[in-house]
Design a protein around this motif. Structure first.
Motif, short mmCIF file in Angstrom:
data_model
loop_
_atom_site.label_atom_id
_atom_site.label_comp_id
_atom_site.label_asym_id
_atom_site.label_seq_id
_atom_site.Cartn_x
_atom_site.Cartn_y
_atom_site.Cartn_z
N SER A 8 0.82 -1.22 0.00
CA SER A 8 0.00 0.00 0.00
C SER A 8 0.85 1.27 0.00
O SER A 8 0.44 2.30 -0.55
CB SER A 8 -0.95 0.01 1.21
N THR A 9 2.05 1.19 0.57
CA THR A 9 2.92 2.38 0.58
C THR A 9 3.36 2.71 -0.85
O THR A 9 3.39 3.89 -1.24
CB THR A 9 4.15 2.14 1.47
N ASP A 57 -0.32 12.59 5.64
CA ASP A 57 0.33 12.04 6.84
C ASP A 57 -0.39 10.81 7.38
O ASP A 57 0.26 9.86 7.84
CB ASP A 57 0.40 13.12 7.94
N GLN A 58 -1.73 10.81 7.35
CA GLN A 58 -2.47 9.68 7.91
C GLN A 58 -2.23 8.38 7.15
O GLN A 58 -2.48 7.29 7.67
CB GLN A 58 -3.97 9.98 7.97
N MET A 59 -1.74 8.50 5.92
CA MET A 59 -1.45 7.30 5.14
C MET A 59 -0.01 6.83 5.31
O MET A 59 0.41 5.85 4.69
CB MET A 59 -1.75 7.54 3.66
N LEU A 60 0.73 7.54 6.14
CA LEU A 60 2.13 7.20 6.37
C LEU A 60 2.37 6.70 7.79
O LEU A 60 3.52 6.54 8.20
CB LEU A 60 3.01 8.43 6.10
N GLU A 61 1.29 6.45 8.52
CA GLU A 61 1.47 5.97 9.89
C GLU A 61 2.13 4.60 9.93
O GLU A 61 2.91 4.30 10.83
CB GLU A 61 0.11 5.93 10.59
N THR A 62 1.81 3.75 8.92
CA THR A 62 2.46 2.45 8.80
C THR A 62 3.07 2.34 7.42
O THR A 62 2.39 2.55 6.41
CB THR A 62 1.46 1.31 9.02
N ALA A 98 19.07 7.99 -1.53
CA ALA A 98 20.13 7.09 -1.09
C ALA A 98 19.60 6.11 -0.06
O ALA A 98 19.10 6.52 0.99
CB ALA A 98 21.29 7.91 -0.51
N GLY A 99 19.66 4.83 -0.39
CA GLY A 99 19.21 3.81 0.55
C GLY A 99 17.71 3.61 0.63
O GLY A 99 17.23 2.82 1.42
N ILE A 100 16.93 4.34 -0.19
CA ILE A 100 15.48 4.20 -0.18
C ILE A 100 15.01 3.82 -1.58
O ILE A 100 15.18 4.59 -2.53
CB ILE A 100 14.78 5.48 0.28
N PHE A 101 14.44 2.63 -1.70
CA PHE A 101 13.94 2.11 -2.96
C PHE A 101 12.45 1.83 -2.82
O PHE A 101 11.89 1.84 -1.73
CB PHE A 101 14.67 0.82 -3.35
N ALA A 102 11.81 1.57 -3.95
CA ALA A 102 10.41 1.15 -3.97
C ALA A 102 10.22 0.17 -5.10
O ALA A 102 10.98 0.16 -6.08
CB ALA A 102 9.49 2.36 -4.16
N VAL A 103 9.22 -0.69 -4.98
CA VAL A 103 8.89 -1.57 -6.09
C VAL A 103 8.39 -0.71 -7.25
O VAL A 103 7.80 0.35 -7.04
CB VAL A 103 7.83 -2.61 -5.69
N ASP A 104 8.66 -1.13 -8.48
CA ASP A 104 8.21 -0.36 -9.64
C ASP A 104 6.71 -0.60 -9.86
O ASP A 104 6.10 -1.44 -9.18
CB ASP A 104 9.05 -0.72 -10.87
N PRO A 105 6.04 0.15 -10.76
CA PRO A 105 4.59 0.00 -10.93
C PRO A 105 4.14 -1.42 -11.26
O PRO A 105 3.07 -1.85 -10.81
CB PRO A 105 4.27 0.98 -12.07
N ARG A 106 4.93 -2.17 -12.04
CA ARG A 106 4.54 -3.55 -12.37
C ARG A 106 4.58 -4.43 -11.13
O ARG A 106 3.68 -5.25 -10.90
CB ARG A 106 5.49 -4.11 -13.42
N PHE A 107 5.62 -4.26 -10.32
CA PHE A 107 5.76 -5.03 -9.09
C PHE A 107 4.65 -4.63 -8.11
O PHE A 107 4.05 -5.47 -7.42
CB PHE A 107 7.14 -4.76 -8.49
N CYS A 108 4.34 -3.34 -8.07
CA CYS A 108 3.27 -2.84 -7.22
C CYS A 108 1.94 -3.48 -7.62
O CYS A 108 1.13 -3.86 -6.77
CB CYS A 108 3.19 -1.32 -7.34
N ALA A 109 1.72 -3.64 -8.93
CA ALA A 109 0.51 -4.27 -9.43
C ALA A 109 0.43 -5.72 -8.98
O ALA A 109 -0.64 -6.22 -8.60
CB ALA A 109 0.46 -4.19 -10.96
N LEU A 110 1.55 -6.42 -9.03
CA LEU A 110 1.57 -7.82 -8.58
C LEU A 110 1.25 -7.92 -7.09
O LEU A 110 0.47 -8.78 -6.66
CB LEU A 110 2.94 -8.43 -8.87
N LEU A 111 1.84 -7.05 -6.29
CA LEU A 111 1.58 -7.08 -4.85
C LEU A 111 0.12 -6.74 -4.54
O LEU A 111 -0.45 -7.25 -3.57
CB LEU A 111 2.52 -6.12 -4.13
N ALA A 112 -0.48 -5.89 -5.36
CA ALA A 112 -1.88 -5.53 -5.16
C ALA A 112 -2.79 -6.74 -5.30
O ALA A 112 -3.85 -6.82 -4.67
CB ALA A 112 -2.31 -4.44 -6.14
#
Length: 324
Positions: A8-9, A57-62, A98-112
């Protein structure tokens, strides 16, 4: 590598209005994910970064993150760890800092696919492959945004990750997704056309969105345009389906729409217009879909006995944000 934002992040990242338009991709070749246990300082940095992109901010609590081993998971407030022990395809991560990555949109779609229902997943894939982004808060306005993926890239990624949880479900959803949607309402309309009959859709094949149609020489005197773009196009029936939002109610736009219809009619095309108000009236929308069935050649005998109920259930699903 320090942390990899996921689930979700990552979804909120790609809906953020101030997200960078270009982010470096990683890795360059297929390789296993290698992370460490998420550190509080990195989580705090990620929150600050996402907030700067416009995530509330409320969507960044976790914060959701991927870790490469079970032993790297941490149980603490504000972070949710997901183990990813499989090999990552090339360019499946993006670097935010630096040191902060995220899954790309395709990977995000798979996790969804691990958390969304099948209908929610199709809806989300339309957004990824369309030119809009949904608002963070219910009732907010969507905004124009460049497509983050296309159906072919999603399908290729899901096949490369075929051993992953959710891959089969994601491939199913991609089958009913189309490139080129320009609004949530266009997505809603198209979903009712392409989804299978058992889910209340018409099950029409060969449906394309944002289809360019050049004006033939014989029709050029009927319009000021050199080409048109159909919201939805069914090639087998030479049928254009247009969603008519509030902007089409303007007098000047109605004149242009009339010229467009005259030119298309002269070129042998058929046009079905779906006005916004008709979507919200059960009987009106059913009559429109019946007209489309006639144009496409779908016979009533091909539909299940309780199809009307399934169709209404699907209509209420795709319009749920506006029917509340």
């Amino acid at each position: 590598m320090s942390i990899v934002l996921s689930h979700s992040t990552a979804l909120q990242l790609y809906r953020a209005p101030a997200r960078p338009s270009s982010m470096p991709t990683f890795p360059q070749t297929a390789r296993p994910l290698k992370t460490g246990a998420p550190q509080e300082t990195d989580i705090a940095r990620a929150r600050t970064l996402l907030a700067s992109y416009g995530v509330p901010d409320q969507m960044l609590e976790t914060i959701d993150v991927l870790v490469s081993h079970q032993k790297e998971r941490r149980r603490r407030a504000g972070v949710r760890c997901h183990v990813c022990a499989i090999e990552l395809p090339p360019q499946s991560l993006v670097q935010l800092d630096a040191g902060i990555f995220a899954v790309d949109p395709r990977f995000c779609a798979l996790l969804a696919a691990q958390s969304l229902s099948r209908l929610e997943l199709v809806e989300y894939f339309f957004e990824l492959c369309g030119s809009y982004a949904l608002p963070f808060e219910e009732g907010g306005e969507y905004r124009d945004a460049a497509p983050l993926a296309n159906v072919a890239s999603l399908e290729s990624f899901f096949r490369a990750m075929s051993g992953s949880r959710g891959a089969t479900k994601a491939l199913w959803a991609a089958r009913y997704t189309r490139d080129g949607s320009r609004s949530p309402m266009e997505t809603s309309t198209t979903m009712t056309l392409v989804l299978p009959k058992r889910l209340g859709g018409l099950g029409i094949r060969g449906v394309r969105m944002d289809r360019r149609i050049a004006i033939a020489t014989s029709a050029r005197r009927m319009t000021r345009r050199g080409c048109f773009y159909a919201d939805v196009y069914i090639e087998s029936a030479r049928l254009l389906i247009e969603y008519m939002g509030m902007r089409h109610e303007e007098e000047r736009r109605q004149v242009e729409d009339g010229e467009r219809d005259n030119a298309l009619d002269a070129m042998g095309y058929h046009v079905v217009r779906i006005w916004r108000w008709a979507l919200f009236d059960k009987a009106s929308y059913r009559r429109i879909l019946e007209k489309i069935c006639v144009q496409v050649g779908l016979r009533a005998s091909r539909f299940p006995p309780d199809f009307a109920d399934r169709q209404e259930e699907l209509r209420r699903f795709v319009l749920r944000a506006w029917l509340k």
